[in-house]
Write a protein that holds these residues in place. Structure first.
Motif, PDB file in Angstrom:
ATOM      1  N   ALA A 282       0.835  -1.197   0.000  1.00  0.00           N
ATOM      2  CA  ALA A 282       0.000   0.000   0.000  1.00  0.00           C
ATOM      3  C   ALA A 282       0.869   1.247   0.000  1.00  0.00           C
ATOM      4  CB  ALA A 282      -0.932   0.021   1.208  1.00  0.00           C
ATOM      5  N   THR A 283       0.395   2.272  -0.696  1.00  0.00           N
ATOM      6  CA  THR A 283       1.132   3.534  -0.771  1.00  0.00           C
ATOM      7  C   THR A 283       0.573   4.544   0.222  1.00  0.00           C
ATOM      8  OG1 THR A 283      -0.328   4.341  -2.530  1.00  0.00           O
ATOM      9  CG2 THR A 283       1.706   3.230  -3.194  1.00  0.00           C
ATOM     10  N   ALA A 284       1.465   5.418   0.690  1.00  0.00           N
ATOM     11  CA  ALA A 284       1.089   6.523   1.566  1.00  0.00           C
ATOM     12  C   ALA A 284       2.195   7.565   1.490  1.00  0.00           C
ATOM     13  CB  ALA A 284       0.881   6.050   2.997  1.00  0.00           C
ATOM     14  N   GLY A 285       1.936   8.764   2.046  1.00  0.00           N
ATOM     15  CA  GLY A 285       2.883   9.854   1.872  1.00  0.00           C
ATOM     16  C   GLY A 285       3.595  10.332   3.113  1.00  0.00           C
ATOM     17  N   SER A 286       3.523   9.577   4.215  1.00  0.00           N
ATOM     18  CA  SER A 286       4.232   9.970   5.431  1.00  0.00           C
ATOM     19  C   SER A 286       4.618   8.727   6.211  1.00  0.00           C
ATOM     20  CB  SER A 286       3.363  10.876   6.306  1.00  0.00           C
ATOM     21  OG  SER A 286       2.309  10.145   6.902  1.00  0.00           O
ATOM     22  N   GLU A 287       5.587   8.877   7.102  1.00  0.00           N
ATOM     23  CA  GLU A 287       6.019   7.744   7.918  1.00  0.00           C
ATOM     24  C   GLU A 287       4.903   7.315   8.864  1.00  0.00           C
ATOM     25  OE1 GLU A 287       7.574   4.605   9.569  1.00  0.00           O
ATOM     26  OE2 GLU A 287       8.325   5.590   7.761  1.00  0.00           O
ATOM     27  N   GLU A 288       4.134   8.272   9.383  1.00  0.00           N
ATOM     28  CA  GLU A 288       3.025   7.920  10.270  1.00  0.00           C
ATOM     29  C   GLU A 288       2.020   7.026   9.544  1.00  0.00           C
ATOM     30  OE1 GLU A 288      -0.522  10.030  12.934  1.00  0.00           O
ATOM     31  OE2 GLU A 288       0.604  11.201  11.454  1.00  0.00           O
ATOM     32  N   LYS A 289       1.715   7.384   8.314  1.00  0.00           N
ATOM     33  CA  LYS A 289       0.768   6.580   7.551  1.00  0.00           C
ATOM     34  C   LYS A 289       1.375   5.235   7.156  1.00  0.00           C
ATOM     35  CE  LYS A 289      -2.149  10.285   5.751  1.00  0.00           C
ATOM     36  NZ  LYS A 289      -2.800  10.860   4.556  1.00  0.00           N
ATOM     37  N   CYS A 290       2.639   5.224   6.834  1.00  0.00           N
ATOM     38  CA  CYS A 290       3.295   3.952   6.510  1.00  0.00           C
ATOM     39  C   CYS A 290       3.297   3.019   7.716  1.00  0.00           C
ATOM     40  CB  CYS A 290       4.719   4.208   6.020  1.00  0.00           C
ATOM     41  SG  CYS A 290       4.808   4.872   4.331  1.00  0.00           S
ATOM     42  N   ALA A 291       3.483   3.579   8.904  1.00  0.00           N
ATOM     43  CA  ALA A 291       3.447   2.768  10.120  1.00  0.00           C
ATOM     44  C   ALA A 291       2.061   2.164  10.314  1.00  0.00           C
ATOM     45  CB  ALA A 291       3.838   3.616  11.325  1.00  0.00           C
ATOM     46  N   ALA A 292       1.015   2.928  10.018  1.00  0.00           N
ATOM     47  CA  ALA A 292      -0.343   2.412  10.127  1.00  0.00           C
ATOM     48  C   ALA A 292      -0.580   1.277   9.139  1.00  0.00           C
ATOM     49  CB  ALA A 292      -1.348   3.540   9.892  1.00  0.00           C
ATOM     50  N   ILE A 293      -0.017   1.419   7.947  1.00  0.00           N
ATOM     51  CA  ILE A 293      -0.144   0.357   6.938  1.00  0.00           C
ATOM     52  C   ILE A 293       0.560  -0.916   7.408  1.00  0.00           C
ATOM     53  CG2 ILE A 293       0.691  -0.322   4.638  1.00  0.00           C
ATOM     54  CD1 ILE A 293       0.062   2.610   3.783  1.00  0.00           C
ATOM     55  N   ARG A 294       1.753  -0.773   7.947  1.00  0.00           N
ATOM     56  CA  ARG A 294       2.480  -1.944   8.438  1.00  0.00           C
ATOM     57  C   ARG A 294       1.730  -2.616   9.582  1.00  0.00           C
ATOM     58  NH1 ARG A 294       7.018   1.397   6.963  1.00  0.00           N
ATOM     59  NH2 ARG A 294       7.003   2.432   9.001  1.00  0.00           N
ATOM     60  N   ALA A 295       1.076  -1.816  10.424  1.00  0.00           N
ATOM     61  CA  ALA A 295       0.302  -2.374  11.536  1.00  0.00           C
ATOM     62  C   ALA A 295      -0.881  -3.205  11.040  1.00  0.00           C
ATOM     63  CB  ALA A 295      -0.191  -1.249  12.438  1.00  0.00           C
ATOM     64  N   LEU A 296      -1.314  -2.951   9.812  1.00  0.00           N
ATOM     65  CA  LEU A 296      -2.401  -3.723   9.213  1.00  0.00           C
ATOM     66  C   LEU A 296      -1.886  -4.929   8.428  1.00  0.00           C
ATOM     67  CD1 LEU A 296      -4.708  -0.805   8.015  1.00  0.00           C
ATOM     68  CD2 LEU A 296      -5.086  -2.345   9.943  1.00  0.00           C
ATOM     69  N   GLY A 297      -0.589  -5.193   8.531  1.00  0.00           N
ATOM     70  CA  GLY A 297      -0.028  -6.401   7.932  1.00  0.00           C
ATOM     71  C   GLY A 297       0.424  -6.269   6.504  1.00  0.00           C
ATOM     72  N   ALA A 298       0.494  -5.049   5.992  1.00  0.00           N
ATOM     73  CA  ALA A 298       0.893  -4.843   4.597  1.00  0.00           C
ATOM     74  C   ALA A 298       2.276  -4.221   4.521  1.00  0.00           C
ATOM     75  CB  ALA A 298      -0.124  -3.950   3.893  1.00  0.00           C
TER      76      ALA A 298
END
Length: 328
Positions: free
Chosen positions: A175-191
């Motif tokens: 999944a794509t995102a534009g900030s480290e905070e959002k990337c961390a949320a994506i990783r927390a969802l298993g992606a």
């Protein structure tokens, strides 16, 4: 049940920014044949609402001009011919507009029971995103266990829903995102997160490619999306935040990969099509929600009279998950 004569709703006074959303009094609607009337406790906020407010996405003829595509609440009246629901039932529903209001009439076939133990705010965050993700990622896109998918805008309501369902059904997700905070949320969802400001997502995906891409960007991402597809991959477009037109498209890539480029609008689907999606969700997703998994991520809750602030939050782009209006 005795109902009030009038209710408060939020109208679009004129096409424009969030400030054009204003409360207004209007008679409580009566359910037409096949409809249920819902006393709304919460309503989800979605990007189509903002597009409609700006005058860029008008409702279909016969649909309510009042914004709001999903609600949760209790059934307070039944239209002729409705079966399967009773006064007092707790439901969430995909509307044909009109969700930013104290009462909303919706086709009974577009309603589903609120999963056991779920509060109104989370229930209101389900219909639009789960209908959209199920119909596009799993329906049109055909995503299934063992495949690889790419979700653009991974922390939006659509994105977080898609990632949770991918994890639930054994699908590897990027999944794509534009900030480290959002990337961390994506990783927390298993992606696997891809910061599009720092990385080329097609390079991160690599030569193996992905089987399905769920895209909200459109023209600006088209060539890179084609590069990221695997053989026989499907690109499913939901929006055009990056433009509705694409120049210099490498059509040879489509031929070489036997790629399918497609997309859909939930609003344009027929009543029967929406009813079919609801039944698929009831069968495949409702047991998951009832077990307490894949629950909607809530970013922020506003009173429905603060719909302008909710829209400003959405358009600011900092939200992670769903924005919801508390109505009653």
């Amino acid at each position: 049940m005795t109902l009030p004569t009038d209710m408060t709703l939020i109208e679009i006074t004129t096409p424009g920014g969030p400030e054009v959303l204003k409360p207004r009094q209007e008679p409580v609607p009566s359910p037409a044949p096949g409809e249920i009337l819902i006393r709304v406790h919460a309503a989800g906020v979605n990007r189509p609402d903002a597009l409609q407010r700006a005058g860029k996405y008008p409702m279909k003829p016969g649909f309510s001009p009042i914004p709001g595509l999903e609600v949760a609440g209790e059934v307070v009246a039944l239209g002729a011919g409705v079966s399967g629901y009773a006064i007092g039932d707790r439901v969430c529903a995909l509307t044909n507009g009109g969700g930013y209001a104290q009462y909303c009439a919706v086709p009974a076939s577009q309603a589903l029971p609120v999963p056991e133990g779920m509060e109104w705010i989370q229930a209101a965050a389900i219909p639009e995103t789960f209908f959209t993700v199920w119909a596009n990622l799993f329906g049109i896109g055909g995503a299934h266990k063992g495949q690889r998918v790419l979700i653009h805008g991974g922390t939006s309501g659509i994105g977080t829903t898609a990632l949770m369902l991918c994890r639930e059904f054994g699908i590897q997700a990027f999944a794509t995102a534009g900030s480290e905070e959002k990337c961390a949320a994506i990783r927390a969802l298993g992606a696997e997160a891809i910061n599009y400001r720092e990385q080329d997502f097609a390079e991160v995906i690599g030569a193996k490619g992905v089987d399905v891409i769920l895209d909200i960007m459109g023209g600006s991402y088209l060539n890179n999306n084609l590069k990221a597809l695997a053989m026989d991959g499907r690109l499913v477009m939901l929006g055009f935040l990056g433009g509705a037109k694409a120049n210099d498209v490498d059509l040879l890539t489509i031929l070489g990969k036997r790629a399918i480029v497609t997309g859909s609008l939930l609003r344009a689907r027929t009543k029967d099509e929406k009813a079919a999606i609801a039944e698929q969700l009831r069968e495949h997703v409702w047991p998951v929600l009832s077990a307490g998994r894949c629950l909607p991520m809530i970013d922020q809750v506003f009173d429905y009279t603060q719909a302008d602030q909710a829209h400003a939050r959405m358009e600011g782009g900092d939200h992670i998950g769903k924005i919801v209006l508390r109505v009653v």
